[in-house]
Design a protein around this motif. Structure first.
Motif, mmCIF file in Angstrom:
data_model
loop_
_atom_site.group_PDB
_atom_site.id
_atom_site.type_symbol
_atom_site.label_atom_id
_atom_site.label_comp_id
_atom_site.label_asym_id
_atom_site.label_seq_id
_atom_site.Cartn_x
_atom_site.Cartn_y
_atom_site.Cartn_z
ATOM 1 N N VAL A 54 0.860 -1.197 0.000
ATOM 2 C CA VAL A 54 0.000 0.000 0.000
ATOM 3 C C VAL A 54 0.888 1.235 0.000
ATOM 4 C CG1 VAL A 54 -1.663 1.346 1.340
ATOM 5 C CG2 VAL A 54 -1.980 -1.123 1.082
ATOM 6 N N ARG A 55 0.744 2.063 -1.030
ATOM 7 C CA ARG A 55 1.656 3.216 -1.198
ATOM 8 C C ARG A 55 1.057 4.536 -0.766
ATOM 9 N NH1 ARG A 55 3.257 0.194 -6.722
ATOM 10 N NH2 ARG A 55 4.504 -1.365 -5.637
ATOM 11 N N GLU A 56 -0.261 4.656 -0.893
ATOM 12 C CA GLU A 56 -0.939 5.884 -0.446
ATOM 13 C C GLU A 56 -2.331 5.517 -0.002
ATOM 14 O OE1 GLU A 56 -1.091 9.276 -3.160
ATOM 15 O OE2 GLU A 56 0.845 8.615 -3.958
ATOM 16 N N GLY A 57 -2.919 6.384 0.794
ATOM 17 C CA GLY A 57 -4.314 6.216 1.167
ATOM 18 C C GLY A 57 -4.484 5.519 2.501
ATOM 19 N N THR A 58 -5.755 5.356 2.875
ATOM 20 C CA THR A 58 -6.062 4.752 4.171
ATOM 21 C C THR A 58 -7.111 3.667 4.010
ATOM 22 O OG1 THR A 58 -7.770 6.417 4.554
ATOM 23 C CG2 THR A 58 -5.596 6.870 5.489
#
Ligand SMILES: Nc1ncnc2c1ncn2[C@@H]1O[C@H](COP(=O)(O)OP(=O)(O)O)[C@@H](O)[C@H]1O
Ligand SMILES: [Mg+2]
Length: 237
Positions: A54-58
């Protein structure tokens, strides 16, 4: 219950597969993700389960942030995943499969009571408890996989193509069971190729294309959406 925001994810050092994906699963819902092969549907489920990069976000489950947690911690937080393939141990018996799935429960009495509850939901497995999973029919094997996931009484059940490879009558049995699981208090997020059957039992759905959100709506609205019909339901242009 489960909320994904601005998710960018991929595998190891590979390219991003998911681009800015968002999704919500409310308590008590069945939500289905449809989309062409390679759209990133499985990757999305694996991302919730902490298996991708997971590289970005929630990704939040209730108040809890899941990104950065190990799969073990995510499992213990009340999320279970049934993989698209190889979701049972073929050389173990049905009973051993169920018991193996309860490995995080340290109390023997609690494992026993979970097993009894699961067998009440899947009475068709009782006559096969001592049989190796490899000897079961496809439908029976899928029931074992669902039963394994329910051994930990998850709040959220993630299902990757639960009807794949099953005969039409068995597909109906699996979808009926999914509705029963929801009625018992587990919210369900599933990926399905069988868009009509899946959207029919879904409160809401999302269409994923090329790793991006394309469409979303109630199950009914998506079933009636001409674009969904053209792309996924085999209706003419
Ligand atoms: N284990 C993996 N390692 C690297 N790339 C993968 C892996 N699994 C899937 N992909 C790539 O991610 C993209 C989306 O695949 P996937 O999520 O399986 O799509 P879907 O489930 O919608 O068919 C594809 O380009 C696929 O090649
Ligand atoms: Mg897939």
């Amino acid at each position: 219950m489960l909320e994904i925001k601005n998710l960018v994810a991929g595998y190891k050092k590979g390219p991003d597969v998911l681009h800015d994906v968002h999704l919500k699963l409310h308590e008590g819902e069945i939500v289905t993700i449809i989309g062409p092969n390679g759209a990133g549907k499985s990757t999305l489920l694996l991302s919730i389960f902490g298996i991708t990069n997971v590289r970005e976000g929630t990704i939040t489950h209730g108040a809890r942030e899941l990104t950065g947690l190990s799969t073990d911690e995510i499992l213990r937080s009340g999320i279970a995943l049934v993989l698209q393939r190889e979701n049972v141990f073929p050389q173990l018996t049905v009973l051993e499969n169920l018991e193996t799935a309860a490995w995080t429960i340290s109390s023997r009495a609690e494992r026993e009571s979970r097993k009894e509850e699961v067998l009440q939901m899947f009475p068709m497995l009782r006559p096969h408890l001592e049989k190796k999973a490899v000897l079961l029919s496809g439908g029976e094997r899928q029931m074992v996989a669902l039963g394994m996931a329910l051994m930990l009484s998850p709040e959220v059940l993630l299902l990757d193509e639960p009807s794949i490879g099953l005969a039409p009558k068995v597909v109906q049995e699996v979808f009926a069971k999914i509705q029963e699981i929801r009625a018992s208090g587990t919210s369900i997020l599933m990926v399905e190729q069988n868009a009509i059957a899946a959207l029919n039992i879904s409160d809401r759905g999302y269409v994923l294309e090329l790793g991006k959100n394309a469409l979303e709506g109630t199950g009914k609205a998506l079933l009636n959406n001409p674009e969904v019909g053209r792309l996924f339901l085999g209706r003419g242009k």
